[in-house]
Scaffold this motif. Structure first.
Motif, PDB file in Angstrom:
ATOM      1  N   GLY A 131      12.902 157.738  62.322  1.00  0.00           N
ATOM      2  CA  GLY A 131      13.137 157.675  60.848  1.00  0.00           C
ATOM      3  C   GLY A 131      13.268 156.377  60.290  1.00  0.00           C
ATOM      4  N   MET A 132      14.205 156.264  60.822  1.00  0.00           N
ATOM      5  CA  MET A 132      15.642 154.733  60.631  1.00  0.00           C
ATOM      6  C   MET A 132      14.435 153.711  60.746  1.00  0.00           C
ATOM      7  N   ILE A 133      14.352 153.770  61.694  1.00  0.00           N
ATOM      8  CA  ILE A 133      13.638 152.371  62.470  1.00  0.00           C
ATOM      9  C   ILE A 133      12.113 152.213  62.291  1.00  0.00           C
ATOM     10  N   ALA A 134      10.800 152.984  61.813  1.00  0.00           N
ATOM     11  CA  ALA A 134       9.721 152.710  60.676  1.00  0.00           C
ATOM     12  C   ALA A 134      10.686 152.154  59.684  1.00  0.00           C
ATOM     13  N   ALA A 135      11.746 153.101  59.118  1.00  0.00           N
ATOM     14  CA  ALA A 135      11.810 152.166  57.074  1.00  0.00           C
ATOM     15  C   ALA A 135      12.454 151.117  57.564  1.00  0.00           C
ATOM     16  N   LEU A 139      10.633 145.387  57.463  1.00  0.00           N
ATOM     17  CA  LEU A 139      11.228 145.046  56.601  1.00  0.00           C
ATOM     18  C   LEU A 139      12.014 143.628  57.756  1.00  0.00           C
ATOM     19  N   LEU A 140      12.560 143.803  58.565  1.00  0.00           N
ATOM     20  CA  LEU A 140      12.265 142.848  59.643  1.00  0.00           C
ATOM     21  C   LEU A 140      11.383 141.898  60.596  1.00  0.00           C
ATOM     22  N   GLU A 141      10.329 142.150  60.219  1.00  0.00           N
ATOM     23  CA  GLU A 141       9.200 142.374  60.759  1.00  0.00           C
ATOM     24  C   GLU A 141       8.653 140.482  59.704  1.00  0.00           C
ATOM     25  N   ASN A 145       9.270 136.850  60.402  1.00  0.00           N
ATOM     26  CA  ASN A 145       7.637 136.907  61.207  1.00  0.00           C
ATOM     27  C   ASN A 145       7.320 137.157  62.596  1.00  0.00           C
ATOM     28  N   ARG A 146       7.917 137.644  62.991  1.00  0.00           N
ATOM     29  CA  ARG A 146       7.305 139.050  64.327  1.00  0.00           C
ATOM     30  C   ARG A 146       8.224 140.288  64.456  1.00  0.00           C
ATOM     31  N   GLU A 147       7.195 140.885  65.742  1.00  0.00           N
ATOM     32  CA  GLU A 147       8.166 142.014  66.029  1.00  0.00           C
ATOM     33  C   GLU A 147       9.593 141.964  66.248  1.00  0.00           C
ATOM     34  N   PRO A 148      10.825 143.028  65.206  1.00  0.00           N
ATOM     35  CA  PRO A 148      11.727 142.766  65.904  1.00  0.00           C
ATOM     36  C   PRO A 148      11.826 143.454  67.582  1.00  0.00           C
ATOM     37  N   THR A 149      12.977 143.343  68.363  1.00  0.00           N
ATOM     38  CA  THR A 149      13.440 143.763  69.767  1.00  0.00           C
ATOM     39  C   THR A 149      14.720 144.957  69.500  1.00  0.00           C
ATOM     40  N   HIS A 156      20.658 145.839  63.658  1.00  0.00           N
ATOM     41  CA  HIS A 156      20.783 146.160  61.811  1.00  0.00           C
ATOM     42  C   HIS A 156      20.856 147.357  61.380  1.00  0.00           C
ATOM     43  N   LEU A 157      21.041 148.865  62.136  1.00  0.00           N
ATOM     44  CA  LEU A 157      21.762 149.810  61.636  1.00  0.00           C
ATOM     45  C   LEU A 157      22.533 150.221  62.631  1.00  0.00           C
TER      46      LEU A 157
END
Length: 273
Positions: A131-135, A139-141, A145-149, A156-157
């Motif tokens: 759930g935390m990742i989904a939220a 924002l990171l994308e 401007n890309r998919e985060p690793t 960030h979490l």
């Protein structure tokens, strides 16, 4: 002395007579349990009520097979719903026991799918992390401007990258596929359109007959004839009026009263306090 189930009482009902007999014995056992002050006797009577109606619970469980939950788990949940129905049924209600038990059992099974029926069970920590990742990912994308690793997400979490990788690997394991999901990228069909549902119709019909039979038996002969002529024979209200010697308006009023009464008796009752 406490009564026990007679071997002649049908637990697998194939006719209206069988269902009526089961309902009558169920009520007798419920009345015995209500009168008893001995906890051991009350428990024994509860077990007899459950045993007598267990096939009904299994039939409801079968309806939900093939949706991502084990058959044994479904039967157990349905059986617990039956126990709950036996605990909370009120003898002073006009609704027969089966009219209360079926909605109660089905409600328990649906609640199980909502709360517990996950295709693969994973640790709660990973459930929460998903759930935390989904939220955080959207924002990171926007920020990158890309998919985060996974490492960037973990940073960030404030968690370990390994945990993020595990949670992401388990993505999709919470729930079975939605029936609204497209069945094919090049088609307008959903999974619901391509999954056969013929088995459900027969179970629905069986449940409906079980619920209606004891209620319809409370109607007088004229009321049963009106229902038969209108909904089985397909007669108009005017034709029915001529047959039984009343006006079309009177037939309309009688039908409305009968249907309202049936609807009230089949509505799920609130659980007793």
């Amino acid at each position: 002395m406490m009564n026990t189930l007679s071997p002649t009482v049908p637990t697998q009902c194939s006719s209206a007579a069988d269902r009526a007999a089961r309902e009558a014995v169920t009520r007798e056992l419920l009345e015995q349990r209500a009168r008893s002050t001995d906890e051991a006797e009350r428990q024994q009577l509860l077990e007899e009520i459950v045993e007598l109606n267990l096939e009904m619970a299994k039939g409801i469980a079968r309806r939900f097979r093939g949706r991502g939950a084990e058959a044994d788990d479904l039967e157990q949940v349905a059986s617990l719903g039956l126990v709950k129905a036996a605990h909370h049924y009120r003898l002073d209600a006009e609704t027969p026991f089966i009219g209360f038990a079926i909605p109660t059992i089905r409600g328990e099974v649906k609640r199980y799918f909502r709360d517990c029926a996950w295709t693969v069970r994973i640790p709660r920590r990973l459930q929460e992390l998903q759930g935390m990742i989904a939220a955080k990912v959207p924002l990171l994308e926007q920020q990158f401007n890309r998919e985060p690793t996974p490492a960037e997400i973990a940073e960030h979490l404030g968690v370990d990258a390994e945990e993020v990788e595990q949670a992401m690997a388990a993505k999709g394991c919470f729930n079975v596929l939605s029936l609204d999901r497209p069945a094919d990228l090049d088609a307008d069909l959903t999974l619901a359109d391509v999954v056969a549902d013929a088995a459900d119709h027969s179970i629905d019909q069986l449940e409906t007959v079980d619920m209606l039979q004891p209620v319809l038996e409370d109607l007088d002969p004229r009321e049963r004839r009106i229902l038969q002529l209108r909904f089985i024979e397909g007669w108009t209200q005017s034709e029915i009026g001529k047959d039984i010697g009343v006006s079309q308006m009177q037939v309309s009023r009688v039908l409305r009263r009968i249907l309202d009464d049936l609807r009230d008796k089949l509505s799920p009752m609130p659980a007793a306090a």
